[in-house]
Design a protein around this motif. Structure first.
Motif, PDB file in Angstrom:
ATOM      1  N   VAL A  54       0.840  -1.201   0.000  1.00 45.55           N
ATOM      2  CA  VAL A  54       0.000   0.000   0.000  1.00 45.55           C
ATOM      3  C   VAL A  54       0.874   1.251   0.000  1.00 45.55           C
ATOM      4  O   VAL A  54       0.680   2.160  -0.818  1.00 45.55           O
ATOM      5  N   ILE A  55       1.833   1.289   0.888  1.00 41.29           N
ATOM      6  CA  ILE A  55       2.711   2.453   0.997  1.00 41.29           C
ATOM      7  C   ILE A  55       3.568   2.598  -0.253  1.00 41.29           C
ATOM      8  O   ILE A  55       3.730   3.702  -0.782  1.00 41.29           O
ATOM      9  N   TRP A  56       4.101   1.478  -0.746  1.00 43.17           N
ATOM     10  CA  TRP A  56       4.913   1.507  -1.961  1.00 43.17           C
ATOM     11  C   TRP A  56       4.110   2.077  -3.128  1.00 43.17           C
ATOM     12  O   TRP A  56       4.576   2.968  -3.841  1.00 43.17           O
ATOM     13  N   ASP A  57       2.916   1.560  -3.333  1.00 40.86           N
ATOM     14  CA  ASP A  57       2.087   2.048  -4.440  1.00 40.86           C
ATOM     15  C   ASP A  57       1.716   3.518  -4.263  1.00 40.86           C
ATOM     16  O   ASP A  57       1.700   4.277  -5.231  1.00 40.86           O
ATOM     17  N   TYR A  58       1.441   3.925  -3.052  1.00 38.71           N
ATOM     18  CA  TYR A  58       1.082   5.322  -2.791  1.00 38.71           C
ATOM     19  C   TYR A  58       2.227   6.263  -3.171  1.00 38.71           C
ATOM     20  O   TYR A  58       2.006   7.323  -3.742  1.00 38.71           O
ATOM     21  N   ILE A  59       3.434   5.849  -2.868  1.00 42.10           N
ATOM     22  CA  ILE A  59       4.604   6.686  -3.167  1.00 42.10           C
ATOM     23  C   ILE A  59       4.996   6.600  -4.637  1.00 42.10           C
ATOM     24  O   ILE A  59       5.289   7.618  -5.266  1.00 42.10           O
ATOM     25  N   MET A  60       4.970   5.412  -5.206  1.00 44.45           N
ATOM     26  CA  MET A  60       5.540   5.194  -6.530  1.00 44.45           C
ATOM     27  C   MET A  60       4.553   5.320  -7.683  1.00 44.45           C
ATOM     28  O   MET A  60       4.960   5.581  -8.815  1.00 44.45           O
ATOM     29  N   ASP A  61       3.269   5.127  -7.449  1.00 44.03           N
ATOM     30  CA  ASP A  61       2.278   5.148  -8.529  1.00 44.03           C
ATOM     31  C   ASP A  61       1.706   6.557  -8.687  1.00 44.03           C
ATOM     32  O   ASP A  61       1.041   7.076  -7.794  1.00 44.03           O
ATOM     33  N   ASP A  62       1.965   7.167  -9.833  1.00 37.14           N
ATOM     34  CA  ASP A  62       1.488   8.537 -10.079  1.00 37.14           C
ATOM     35  C   ASP A  62      -0.033   8.630 -10.145  1.00 37.14           C
ATOM     36  O   ASP A  62      -0.595   9.723 -10.055  1.00 37.14           O
ATOM     37  N   ASN A  63      -0.716   7.516 -10.303  1.00 37.36           N
ATOM     38  CA  ASN A  63      -2.183   7.521 -10.386  1.00 37.36           C
ATOM     39  C   ASN A  63      -2.856   7.488  -9.020  1.00 37.36           C
ATOM     40  O   ASN A  63      -4.072   7.574  -8.933  1.00 37.36           O
ATOM     41  N   SER A 115      -3.212   9.209  -5.291  1.00 36.49           N
ATOM     42  CA  SER A 115      -2.961  10.416  -4.508  1.00 36.49           C
ATOM     43  C   SER A 115      -4.064  10.524  -3.459  1.00 36.49           C
ATOM     44  O   SER A 115      -4.986   9.720  -3.454  1.00 36.49           O
ATOM     45  N   PRO A 116      -4.003  11.524  -2.583  1.00 39.09           N
ATOM     46  CA  PRO A 116      -5.079  11.673  -1.600  1.00 39.09           C
ATOM     47  C   PRO A 116      -6.447  11.882  -2.249  1.00 39.09           C
ATOM     48  O   PRO A 116      -7.473  11.651  -1.631  1.00 39.09           O
ATOM     49  N   TYR A 117      -6.475  12.305  -3.509  1.00 35.75           N
ATOM     50  CA  TYR A 117      -7.749  12.615  -4.169  1.00 35.75           C
ATOM     51  C   TYR A 117      -8.157  11.579  -5.213  1.00 35.75           C
ATOM     52  O   TYR A 117      -9.198  11.707  -5.831  1.00 35.75           O
ATOM     53  N   SER A 118      -7.366  10.561  -5.406  1.00 34.18           N
ATOM     54  CA  SER A 118      -7.647   9.624  -6.492  1.00 34.18           C
ATOM     55  C   SER A 118      -8.820   8.696  -6.200  1.00 34.18           C
ATOM     56  O   SER A 118      -9.347   8.087  -7.112  1.00 34.18           O
ATOM     57  N   ARG A 119      -9.248   8.587  -4.970  1.00 35.45           N
ATOM     58  CA  ARG A 119     -10.344   7.685  -4.629  1.00 35.45           C
ATOM     59  C   ARG A 119     -11.673   8.410  -4.422  1.00 35.45           C
ATOM     60  O   ARG A 119     -12.678   7.795  -4.193  1.00 35.45           O
ATOM     61  N   VAL A 120     -11.679   9.729  -4.486  1.00 35.70           N
ATOM     62  CA  VAL A 120     -12.898  10.488  -4.250  1.00 35.70           C
ATOM     63  C   VAL A 120     -13.841  10.303  -5.426  1.00 35.70           C
ATOM     64  O   VAL A 120     -13.482  10.537  -6.567  1.00 35.70           O
ATOM     65  N   LYS A 121     -15.057   9.861  -5.138  1.00 32.54           N
ATOM     66  CA  LYS A 121     -16.040   9.634  -6.192  1.00 32.54           C
ATOM     67  C   LYS A 121     -17.324  10.379  -5.890  1.00 32.54           C
ATOM     68  O   LYS A 121     -18.393   9.966  -6.260  1.00 32.54           O
ATOM     69  N   ARG A 122     -17.213  11.478  -5.184  1.00 32.59           N
ATOM     70  CA  ARG A 122     -18.395  12.258  -4.820  1.00 32.59           C
ATOM     71  C   ARG A 122     -18.720  13.264  -5.911  1.00 32.59           C
ATOM     72  O   ARG A 122     -17.844  13.785  -6.575  1.00 32.59           O
ATOM     73  N   VAL A 123     -19.983  13.556  -6.044  1.00 30.01           N
ATOM     74  CA  VAL A 123     -20.430  14.570  -6.983  1.00 30.01           C
ATOM     75  C   VAL A 123     -20.774  15.812  -6.178  1.00 30.01           C
ATOM     76  O   VAL A 123     -21.504  15.748  -5.193  1.00 30.01           O
ATOM     77  N   THR A 124     -20.243  16.949  -6.587  1.00 30.48           N
ATOM     78  CA  THR A 124     -20.528  18.201  -5.902  1.00 30.48           C
ATOM     79  C   THR A 124     -21.753  18.852  -6.531  1.00 30.48           C
ATOM     80  O   THR A 124     -21.833  18.982  -7.747  1.00 30.48           O
ATOM     81  N   VAL A 125     -22.708  19.210  -5.687  1.00 29.70           N
ATOM     82  CA  VAL A 125     -23.905  19.902  -6.172  1.00 29.70           C
ATOM     83  C   VAL A 125     -24.123  21.153  -5.340  1.00 29.70           C
ATOM     84  O   VAL A 125     -23.723  21.235  -4.187  1.00 29.70           O
ATOM     85  N   GLU A 126     -24.772  22.123  -5.937  1.00 23.37           N
ATOM     86  CA  GLU A 126     -25.093  23.378  -5.255  1.00 23.37           C
ATOM     87  C   GLU A 126     -26.360  23.197  -4.419  1.00 23.37           C
ATOM     88  O   GLU A 126     -27.148  22.274  -4.642  1.00 23.37           O
ATOM     89  N   ASN A 127     -26.571  24.098  -3.452  1.00 21.67           N
ATOM     90  CA  ASN A 127     -27.750  24.008  -2.587  1.00 21.67           C
ATOM     91  C   ASN A 127     -29.051  23.985  -3.373  1.00 21.67           C
ATOM     92  O   ASN A 127     -29.973  23.257  -3.056  1.00 21.67           O
ATOM     93  N   GLY A 128     -29.144  24.801  -4.420  1.00 18.78           N
ATOM     94  CA  GLY A 128     -30.353  24.815  -5.245  1.00 18.78           C
ATOM     95  C   GLY A 128     -30.600  23.467  -5.898  1.00 18.78           C
ATOM     96  O   GLY A 128     -31.743  23.008  -5.999  1.00 18.78           O
ATOM     97  N   GLN A 129     -29.537  22.810  -6.333  1.00 16.95           N
ATOM     98  CA  GLN A 129     -29.673  21.491  -6.945  1.00 16.95           C
ATOM     99  C   GLN A 129     -30.125  20.465  -5.911  1.00 16.95           C
ATOM    100  O   GLN A 129     -30.897  19.564  -6.234  1.00 16.95           O
ATOM    101  N   ILE A 130     -29.644  20.596  -4.684  1.00 16.22           N
ATOM    102  CA  ILE A 130     -30.050  19.676  -3.618  1.00 16.22           C
ATOM    103  C   ILE A 130     -31.545  19.806  -3.371  1.00 16.22           C
ATOM    104  O   ILE A 130     -32.252  18.798  -3.288  1.00 16.22           O
TER     105      ILE A 130
END
Length: 87
Positions: A50-59, A61-76
């Motif tokens: 896990v640590i090796w891949d985190y350091i060595m794999d450019d794909n 990063s702290p943001y590579s697993r985020v799969k959330r969709v951002t919506v505005e209050n009006g859209q909610i």
């Protein structure tokens, strides 16, 4: 493995997010009770890998697993009015 004991069961991270109110010491029981939900998801068996891949794999990063969709209050509010959101 044994490192889970030292790290407060961080190896049961998915179970924690599924059942945030379950105490950490009981997360192995969640996995044991519901293996059909956890056994087939991609996961590591080695912390070193896990640590090796985190350091060595450019794909990865702290943001590579985020799969959330951002919506505005009006859209909610629009989604709620159409029954798209429960809360």
């Amino acid at each position: 493995g044994p490192l889970n004991w030292l790290t407060f069961n961080v190896g049961y991270h998915n179970e924690h997010h599924d059942f945030a109110n379950v105490s950490g010491k009981n997360l192995p029981d969640v996995r044991r009770i519901a293996p059909e939900y956890y056994d087939d998801i991609p996961h590591y068996h080695s912390w070193v890998k896990v640590i090796w891949d985190y350091i060595m794999d450019d794909n990865i990063s702290p943001y590579s697993r985020v799969k959330r969709v951002t919506v505005e209050n009006g859209q909610i509010e629009d989604l709620k009015s159409r029954g798209g959101l429960v809360k």
